[in-house]
Design a protein around this motif. Structure first.
Motif, PDB file in Angstrom:
ATOM      1  N   GLU A   1     -40.084   1.193  44.171  1.00  0.00           N
ATOM      2  CA  GLU A   1     -41.604   0.854  44.428  1.00  0.00           C
ATOM      3  C   GLU A   1     -42.017   1.193  42.949  1.00  0.00           C
ATOM      4  OE1 GLU A   1     -43.597  -1.346  46.729  1.00  0.00           O
ATOM      5  OE2 GLU A   1     -40.954  -1.337  47.448  1.00  0.00           O
ATOM      6  N   GLU A   2     -41.247   1.819  42.403  1.00  0.00           N
ATOM      7  CA  GLU A   2     -41.824   2.054  41.043  1.00  0.00           C
ATOM      8  C   GLU A   2     -41.177   1.396  39.902  1.00  0.00           C
ATOM      9  OE1 GLU A   2     -42.325   5.538  40.336  1.00  0.00           O
ATOM     10  OE2 GLU A   2     -42.143   5.188  42.907  1.00  0.00           O
ATOM     11  N   ARG A   3     -42.529   1.490  39.436  1.00  0.00           N
ATOM     12  CA  ARG A   3     -42.585   0.156  37.842  1.00  0.00           C
ATOM     13  C   ARG A   3     -42.653   1.780  36.474  1.00  0.00           C
ATOM     14  NH1 ARG A   3     -43.409  -4.647  40.368  1.00  0.00           N
ATOM     15  NH2 ARG A   3     -43.222  -4.412  42.807  1.00  0.00           N
ATOM     16  N   VAL A   4     -41.876   0.990  35.934  1.00  0.00           N
ATOM     17  CA  VAL A   4     -42.375   1.684  34.772  1.00  0.00           C
ATOM     18  C   VAL A   4     -42.911   1.199  33.402  1.00  0.00           C
ATOM     19  CG1 VAL A   4     -41.601   4.197  35.057  1.00  0.00           C
ATOM     20  CG2 VAL A   4     -40.172   2.359  33.475  1.00  0.00           C
ATOM     21  N   PRO A   5     -43.903   1.188  31.919  1.00  0.00           N
ATOM     22  CA  PRO A   5     -43.084   0.042  30.942  1.00  0.00           C
ATOM     23  C   PRO A   5     -41.640   1.085  30.633  1.00  0.00           C
ATOM     24  CG  PRO A   5     -45.555   1.631  31.375  1.00  0.00           C
ATOM     25  CD  PRO A   5     -44.444   1.633  32.337  1.00  0.00           C
ATOM     26  N   LEU A   6     -41.222  -0.461  29.327  1.00  0.00           N
ATOM     27  CA  LEU A   6     -40.222  -0.364  28.746  1.00  0.00           C
ATOM     28  C   LEU A   6     -40.378  -0.804  27.813  1.00  0.00           C
ATOM     29  CD1 LEU A   6     -36.366  -0.238  29.347  1.00  0.00           C
ATOM     30  CD2 LEU A   6     -37.042  -2.282  29.962  1.00  0.00           C
TER      31      LEU A   6
ATOM     32  N   PHE B   1     -41.826 -10.572  42.375  1.00  0.00           N
ATOM     33  CA  PHE B   1     -41.447  -9.174  41.627  1.00  0.00           C
ATOM     34  C   PHE B   1     -43.064  -8.613  42.942  1.00  0.00           C
ATOM     35  CE2 PHE B   1     -38.427 -11.466  39.271  1.00  0.00           C
ATOM     36  CZ  PHE B   1     -37.191 -10.544  39.870  1.00  0.00           C
ATOM     37  N   LYS B   2     -43.886  -9.223  43.358  1.00  0.00           N
ATOM     38  CA  LYS B   2     -45.367  -8.302  43.664  1.00  0.00           C
ATOM     39  C   LYS B   2     -45.876  -7.257  42.601  1.00  0.00           C
ATOM     40  CE  LYS B   2     -42.764  -7.765  48.529  1.00  0.00           C
ATOM     41  NZ  LYS B   2     -42.129  -8.387  48.332  1.00  0.00           N
ATOM     42  N   LEU B   3     -45.805  -8.167  41.510  1.00  0.00           N
ATOM     43  CA  LEU B   3     -46.293  -7.250  40.400  1.00  0.00           C
ATOM     44  C   LEU B   3     -48.336  -7.672  39.939  1.00  0.00           C
ATOM     45  CD1 LEU B   3     -44.845  -9.321  37.624  1.00  0.00           C
ATOM     46  CD2 LEU B   3     -43.777  -6.546  38.831  1.00  0.00           C
ATOM     47  N   SER B   4     -49.265  -6.432  39.763  1.00  0.00           N
ATOM     48  CA  SER B   4     -50.219  -6.067  40.332  1.00  0.00           C
ATOM     49  C   SER B   4     -50.736  -7.043  39.207  1.00  0.00           C
ATOM     50  CB  SER B   4     -50.650  -5.257  39.242  1.00  0.00           C
ATOM     51  OG  SER B   4     -50.447  -4.947  38.372  1.00  0.00           O
ATOM     52  N   GLU B   5     -52.072  -7.903  38.545  1.00  0.00           N
ATOM     53  CA  GLU B   5     -52.760  -8.697  37.669  1.00  0.00           C
ATOM     54  C   GLU B   5     -51.938  -7.807  37.121  1.00  0.00           C
ATOM     55  OE1 GLU B   5     -53.743 -11.176  37.533  1.00  0.00           O
ATOM     56  OE2 GLU B   5     -53.033 -12.100  39.826  1.00  0.00           O
TER      57      GLU B   5
ATOM     58  N   SER C   1     -32.370 -14.179  46.811  1.00  0.00           N
ATOM     59  CA  SER C   1     -30.522 -13.394  47.764  1.00  0.00           C
ATOM     60  C   SER C   1     -29.916 -12.491  46.515  1.00  0.00           C
ATOM     61  CB  SER C   1     -30.122 -13.733  48.416  1.00  0.00           C
ATOM     62  OG  SER C   1     -30.430 -14.499  49.389  1.00  0.00           O
ATOM     63  N   VAL C   2     -29.429 -13.015  45.647  1.00  0.00           N
ATOM     64  CA  VAL C   2     -29.850 -12.529  44.143  1.00  0.00           C
ATOM     65  C   VAL C   2     -30.196 -11.240  43.809  1.00  0.00           C
ATOM     66  CG1 VAL C   2     -28.767 -12.187  41.425  1.00  0.00           C
ATOM     67  CG2 VAL C   2     -27.722 -14.204  43.217  1.00  0.00           C
ATOM     68  N   VAL C   3     -31.650 -12.207  43.414  1.00  0.00           N
ATOM     69  CA  VAL C   3     -32.494 -10.971  43.042  1.00  0.00           C
ATOM     70  C   VAL C   3     -32.689  -9.724  44.032  1.00  0.00           C
ATOM     71  CG1 VAL C   3     -35.296 -10.488  42.620  1.00  0.00           C
ATOM     72  CG2 VAL C   3     -33.582 -12.649  41.260  1.00  0.00           C
ATOM     73  N   ALA C   4     -33.191  -9.889  45.470  1.00  0.00           N
ATOM     74  CA  ALA C   4     -32.817  -9.454  46.378  1.00  0.00           C
ATOM     75  C   ALA C   4     -32.007  -8.202  46.614  1.00  0.00           C
ATOM     76  CB  ALA C   4     -33.813 -10.524  47.699  1.00  0.00           C
ATOM     77  N   ASN C   5     -30.859  -8.688  46.509  1.00  0.00           N
ATOM     78  CA  ASN C   5     -30.057  -7.449  46.618  1.00  0.00           C
ATOM     79  C   ASN C   5     -29.673  -6.587  45.093  1.00  0.00           C
ATOM     80  OD1 ASN C   5     -27.501  -7.698  48.894  1.00  0.00           O
ATOM     81  ND2 ASN C   5     -29.004  -9.671  48.505  1.00  0.00           N
ATOM     82  N   SER C   6     -30.074  -6.909  44.033  1.00  0.00           N
ATOM     83  CA  SER C   6     -30.572  -6.183  42.868  1.00  0.00           C
ATOM     84  C   SER C   6     -31.583  -4.807  42.178  1.00  0.00           C
ATOM     85  CB  SER C   6     -31.245  -6.900  42.123  1.00  0.00           C
ATOM     86  OG  SER C   6     -31.495  -6.429  40.272  1.00  0.00           O
ATOM     87  N   ALA C   7     -30.953  -2.890  42.403  1.00  0.00           N
ATOM     88  CA  ALA C   7     -31.451  -2.182  42.942  1.00  0.00           C
ATOM     89  C   ALA C   7     -32.670  -1.996  41.236  1.00  0.00           C
ATOM     90  CB  ALA C   7     -30.434  -0.892  42.589  1.00  0.00           C
ATOM     91  N   THR C   8     -31.962  -2.993  40.339  1.00  0.00           N
ATOM     92  CA  THR C   8     -32.859  -2.574  39.214  1.00  0.00           C
ATOM     93  C   THR C   8     -33.422  -3.646  39.134  1.00  0.00           C
ATOM     94  OG1 THR C   8     -32.105  -0.451  39.024  1.00  0.00           O
ATOM     95  CG2 THR C   8     -33.311  -1.053  36.774  1.00  0.00           C
ATOM     96  N   GLN C   9     -34.541  -4.151  38.365  1.00  0.00           N
ATOM     97  CA  GLN C   9     -34.793  -5.270  36.897  1.00  0.00           C
ATOM     98  C   GLN C   9     -35.298  -5.029  36.209  1.00  0.00           C
ATOM     99  OE1 GLN C   9     -36.387  -5.430  41.003  1.00  0.00           O
ATOM    100  NE2 GLN C   9     -34.922  -6.033  41.746  1.00  0.00           N
ATOM    101  N   VAL C  10     -35.466  -5.860  34.499  1.00  0.00           N
ATOM    102  CA  VAL C  10     -36.207  -5.591  33.643  1.00  0.00           C
ATOM    103  C   VAL C  10     -36.100  -6.851  33.577  1.00  0.00           C
ATOM    104  CG1 VAL C  10     -36.090  -5.319  30.710  1.00  0.00           C
ATOM    105  CG2 VAL C  10     -33.918  -3.984  33.111  1.00  0.00           C
ATOM    106  N   LEU C  11     -37.857  -7.226  33.656  1.00  0.00           N
ATOM    107  CA  LEU C  11     -38.504  -7.802  32.836  1.00  0.00           C
ATOM    108  C   LEU C  11     -39.354  -8.222  31.644  1.00  0.00           C
ATOM    109  CD1 LEU C  11     -40.735  -8.611  36.522  1.00  0.00           C
ATOM    110  CD2 LEU C  11     -39.002  -9.301  35.610  1.00  0.00           C
ATOM    111  N   LEU C  12     -39.751  -8.923  30.763  1.00  0.00           N
ATOM    112  CA  LEU C  12     -39.047  -8.703  29.453  1.00  0.00           C
ATOM    113  C   LEU C  12     -40.421  -9.709  29.108  1.00  0.00           C
ATOM    114  CD1 LEU C  12     -36.659  -8.493  27.112  1.00  0.00           C
ATOM    115  CD2 LEU C  12     -38.034  -6.944  27.813  1.00  0.00           C
TER     116      LEU C  12
END
Length: 152
Positions: free
Chosen positions: A121-126, A97-101, A72-83
């Motif tokens: 729904e936006e995902r960008v390299p960081l 996080f519904k990531l593609s392969e 629920s904490v993750v679901a309430n987050s507007a932005t996530q950074v995954l390293l």
């Protein structure tokens, strides 16, 4: 002691409306205690009403994803950074996080300081680039810390 600290944080958010942020580093420590997990959940649900941002940091997203409150904490987050992710964690993270392969493969091999920024729904390299001053403030590299101590 944990409950006293959490109560003090919560009460500080009840004052006059002004912008502020609560940063929870090593969120797994908080999530392993039932009272801490409930606090983080409550804060994630109500932070915006109090003009408060919430940032949770953990090296293993599974720490948050392993419980309903953490999810629920993750679901309430507007932005996530995954390293970069460990092979044993990437499937769970990918599903949550519904990531593609391709995104999953990228998180298995991306260099230090690179990853994915997810907002809606936006995902960008960081790529995170710290100035030398910022790096000195946040480094936990034992060799760097020892060298700094020798200079001092």
């Amino acid at each position: 002691m944990l409950l006293l600290c959490l109560d003090a944080i919560w009460r500080s958010l009840e004052g006059p409306l002004r912008r502020r942020c609560v940063l929870v580093d090593e969120a797994w420590l908080l999530m392993r205690e039932p009272a801490g997990a409930r606090f983080l959940f409550r804060l994630a649900k109500s932070a915006r009403k109090r003009w408060c941002g919430l940032t949770t940091v953990t090296q293993d997203a599974g720490d948050l994803l392993s419980s309903e409150l953490g999810q629920s904490v993750v679901a309430n987050s507007a932005t996530q950074v995954l390293l970069r992710q460990a092979p044993q964690a990437v499937e769970r993270v990918g599903e949550a996080f519904k990531l593609s392969e391709g995104e999953r493969r990228y998180l298995l091999s991306c260099p230090t300081g690179q990853g994915l920024l997810l907002t809606g729904e936006e995902r960008v390299p960081l790529r995170v680039v710290a100035s030398s001053e910022e790096h000195a403030l946040v480094t936990s590299n034992p060799a760097e810390l020892a060298a700094e101590e020798e200079l001092a």
